[in-house]
Write a protein that holds these residues in place. Structure first.
Motif, mmCIF file in Angstrom:
data_model
loop_
_atom_site.group_PDB
_atom_site.id
_atom_site.type_symbol
_atom_site.label_atom_id
_atom_site.label_comp_id
_atom_site.label_asym_id
_atom_site.label_seq_id
_atom_site.Cartn_x
_atom_site.Cartn_y
_atom_site.Cartn_z
ATOM 1 N N GLY A 1 -98.134 62.795 6.528
ATOM 2 C CA GLY A 1 -97.219 62.580 7.655
ATOM 3 C C GLY A 1 -95.944 63.368 7.559
ATOM 4 O O GLY A 1 -94.855 62.845 7.851
ATOM 5 N N LEU A 2 -96.036 64.642 7.180
ATOM 6 C CA LEU A 2 -94.842 65.464 7.018
ATOM 7 C C LEU A 2 -94.170 65.726 8.366
ATOM 8 O O LEU A 2 -94.826 65.842 9.395
ATOM 9 C CB LEU A 2 -95.220 66.809 6.373
ATOM 10 C CG LEU A 2 -95.855 66.721 4.973
ATOM 11 C CD1 LEU A 2 -96.236 68.117 4.502
ATOM 12 C CD2 LEU A 2 -94.892 66.073 3.989
ATOM 13 N N ASP A 3 -92.844 65.827 8.325
ATOM 14 C CA ASP A 3 -92.102 66.171 9.534
ATOM 15 C C ASP A 3 -92.541 67.550 10.025
ATOM 16 O O ASP A 3 -92.727 68.478 9.223
ATOM 17 C CB ASP A 3 -90.599 66.184 9.255
ATOM 18 C CG ASP A 3 -90.064 64.783 8.986
ATOM 19 O OD1 ASP A 3 -90.727 63.820 9.426
ATOM 20 O OD2 ASP A 3 -89.003 64.676 8.348
ATOM 21 N N TYR A 4 -92.657 67.684 11.343
ATOM 22 C CA TYR A 4 -93.258 68.905 11.883
ATOM 23 C C TYR A 4 -92.370 70.130 11.676
ATOM 24 O O TYR A 4 -92.857 71.196 11.310
ATOM 25 C CB TYR A 4 -93.547 68.728 13.379
ATOM 26 C CG TYR A 4 -94.692 69.591 13.852
ATOM 27 C CD1 TYR A 4 -96.011 69.202 13.656
ATOM 28 C CD2 TYR A 4 -94.452 70.808 14.476
ATOM 29 C CE1 TYR A 4 -97.057 70.003 14.073
ATOM 30 C CE2 TYR A 4 -95.491 71.614 14.896
ATOM 31 C CZ TYR A 4 -96.796 71.204 14.685
ATOM 32 O OH TYR A 4 -97.836 71.997 15.086
ATOM 33 N N PHE A 5 -91.085 70.004 11.878
ATOM 34 C CA PHE A 5 -90.200 71.166 11.784
ATOM 35 C C PHE A 5 -89.182 71.052 10.656
ATOM 36 O O PHE A 5 -88.134 71.697 10.685
ATOM 37 C CB PHE A 5 -89.464 71.378 13.117
ATOM 38 C CG PHE A 5 -90.367 71.771 14.241
ATOM 39 C CD1 PHE A 5 -90.939 73.034 14.296
ATOM 40 C CD2 PHE A 5 -90.662 70.861 15.250
ATOM 41 C CE1 PHE A 5 -91.779 73.385 15.339
ATOM 42 C CE2 PHE A 5 -91.497 71.211 16.294
ATOM 43 C CZ PHE A 5 -92.062 72.484 16.345
ATOM 44 N N SER A 6 -89.472 70.251 9.655
ATOM 45 C CA SER A 6 -88.562 70.112 8.523
ATOM 46 C C SER A 6 -88.453 71.430 7.766
ATOM 47 O O SER A 6 -89.461 72.078 7.469
ATOM 48 C CB SER A 6 -89.068 69.017 7.584
ATOM 49 O OG SER A 6 -88.304 69.007 6.392
ATOM 50 N N THR A 7 -87.247 71.841 7.438
ATOM 51 C CA THR A 7 -87.055 73.079 6.678
ATOM 52 C C THR A 7 -87.133 72.838 5.176
ATOM 53 O O THR A 7 -87.193 73.802 4.404
ATOM 54 C CB THR A 7 -85.696 73.719 7.017
ATOM 55 O OG1 THR A 7 -84.651 72.784 6.747
ATOM 56 C CG2 THR A 7 -85.657 74.142 8.470
ATOM 57 N N GLU A 8 -87.100 71.570 4.779
ATOM 58 C CA GLU A 8 -87.231 71.249 3.358
ATOM 59 C C GLU A 8 -88.678 70.946 3.004
ATOM 60 O O GLU A 8 -89.163 71.343 1.935
ATOM 61 C CB GLU A 8 -86.340 70.060 3.004
ATOM 62 C CG GLU A 8 -84.853 70.354 3.174
ATOM 63 C CD GLU A 8 -83.998 69.167 2.781
ATOM 64 O OE1 GLU A 8 -84.580 68.134 2.380
ATOM 65 O OE2 GLU A 8 -82.762 69.264 2.864
ATOM 66 N N GLY A 9 -89.377 70.252 3.873
ATOM 67 C CA GLY A 9 -90.787 69.986 3.666
ATOM 68 C C GLY A 9 -91.063 68.992 2.566
ATOM 69 O O GLY A 9 -90.155 68.427 1.953
ATOM 70 N N GLY A 10 -92.365 68.793 2.327
ATOM 71 C CA GLY A 10 -92.800 67.913 1.251
ATOM 72 C C GLY A 10 -93.731 68.662 0.326
ATOM 73 O O GLY A 10 -94.251 69.725 0.664
ATOM 74 N N ARG A 11 -93.966 68.088 -0.852
ATOM 75 C CA ARG A 11 -94.786 68.759 -1.865
ATOM 76 C C ARG A 11 -96.255 68.434 -1.643
ATOM 77 O O ARG A 11 -96.655 67.273 -1.594
ATOM 78 C CB ARG A 11 -94.354 68.330 -3.252
ATOM 79 C CG ARG A 11 -92.880 68.540 -3.566
ATOM 80 C CD ARG A 11 -92.473 70.003 -3.464
ATOM 81 N NE ARG A 11 -93.105 70.820 -4.485
ATOM 82 C CZ ARG A 11 -92.906 72.135 -4.625
ATOM 83 N NH1 ARG A 11 -92.118 72.771 -3.756
ATOM 84 N NH2 ARG A 11 -93.493 72.803 -5.592
ATOM 85 N N ILE A 12 -97.065 69.483 -1.527
ATOM 86 C CA ILE A 12 -98.516 69.352 -1.394
ATOM 87 C C ILE A 12 -99.172 70.309 -2.386
ATOM 88 O O ILE A 12 -99.078 71.534 -2.245
ATOM 89 C CB ILE A 12 -98.988 69.690 0.043
ATOM 90 C CG1 ILE A 12 -98.327 68.779 1.065
ATOM 91 C CG2 ILE A 12 -100.510 69.615 0.141
ATOM 92 C CD1 ILE A 12 -98.760 67.337 0.966
#
Length: 235
Positions: free
Chosen positions: A56-67
């Motif tokens: 469920g990552l934010d669509y336009f996040s510039t930091e993002g999540g780890r995958i």
């Protein structure tokens, strides 16, 4: 002087005969490597994209999540899944299609690495790239470029390569039934055919040349004309 016409033998040659190997079969090593490589890269991208959606990552996040050690957001996950779909579709189509798509996508990966490297840690980092993503993009791009060029970009292609005689003129000739020569005997026959036709037109042809040219006139395709010519040399 009467000309003796000989019936042209029915040509049974197909693209899968020993003289003209089947170049589009998945058993062809060039095709197998390219399709396997495209599917392997597509599988990695698909897993990466699906995991991003699952988190469920934010669509336009510039930091993002780890995958899987990489950074991602919803937009990058979407692009990954779409790219995987393009590679899969290309892999199930012709060898030339999958090769071309791999070259294009590979180039896009390298350009993406350069562009996103320039915008790391800025508000323009819309794909939430990290340095690990840049390295992955470069590696994936190089893999796609190498596999896409495999068996295609060479000055001495093997006859079973799907890109052998791959010039536009040769492709048109094959598609219209005007098969190109592929063995030393056929090249020699083509040369002799041209000389004989010229000699007959100039009224200096030998009786043998006149018989062969008259027999060739009864068939239409280049391959059949060559077969008629060579039939005179068979026991």
């Amino acid at each position: 002087m009467a000309l003796t016409l000989r019936r042209a033998p029915h040509s049974t040659r197909s693209a899968a005969t020993p003289d003209r190997p089947d170049r589009s079969s998945s058993g062809n090593p060039v095709v197998a490597v390219q399709r396997g490589g495209a599917l392997a890269v597509a599988a990695v991208l698909l897993v990466f994209g699906v995991l991003g959606f699952a988190d469920g990552l934010d669509y336009f996040s510039t930091e993002g999540g780890r995958i899987a050690g990489l950074s991602s957001n919803g937009l990058l996950s979407t692009i990954s899944v779409l790219t995987a779909a393009v590679l899969v579709v290309a892999a199930v189509r012709s060898a030339r299609t999958v090769s071309t798509v791999m070259l294009v996508v590979g180039t896009a990966f390298l350009l993406s690495a350069l562009v996103n490297l320039a915008v790391l840690e800025t508000d323009w980092n819309v794909l939430a790239f990290s340095m690990a993503n840049v390295i992955f993009s470069i590696c994936a791009g190089l893999v796609l470029l190498v596999l896409g060029a495999y068996g295609r970009i060479s000055g001495n292609l093997p006859e079973d390569s799907p890109y052998y005689h791959g010039s536009p003129a040769a492709e048109v000739a094959e598609q219209t039934g005007q098969q190109l020569p592929s063995t030393p005997a056929e090249y020699a026959a083509e040369h002799a055919m041209r000389e004989a036709e010229l000699a007959v037109v100039e009224h200096r042809g030998t009786p043998d040349q006149q018989r062969r040219v008259a027999a060739m006139a009864q068939v239409r395709t280049r391959a059949d004309r060559r077969d008629v010519w060579m039939s005179f040399d068979r026991p």
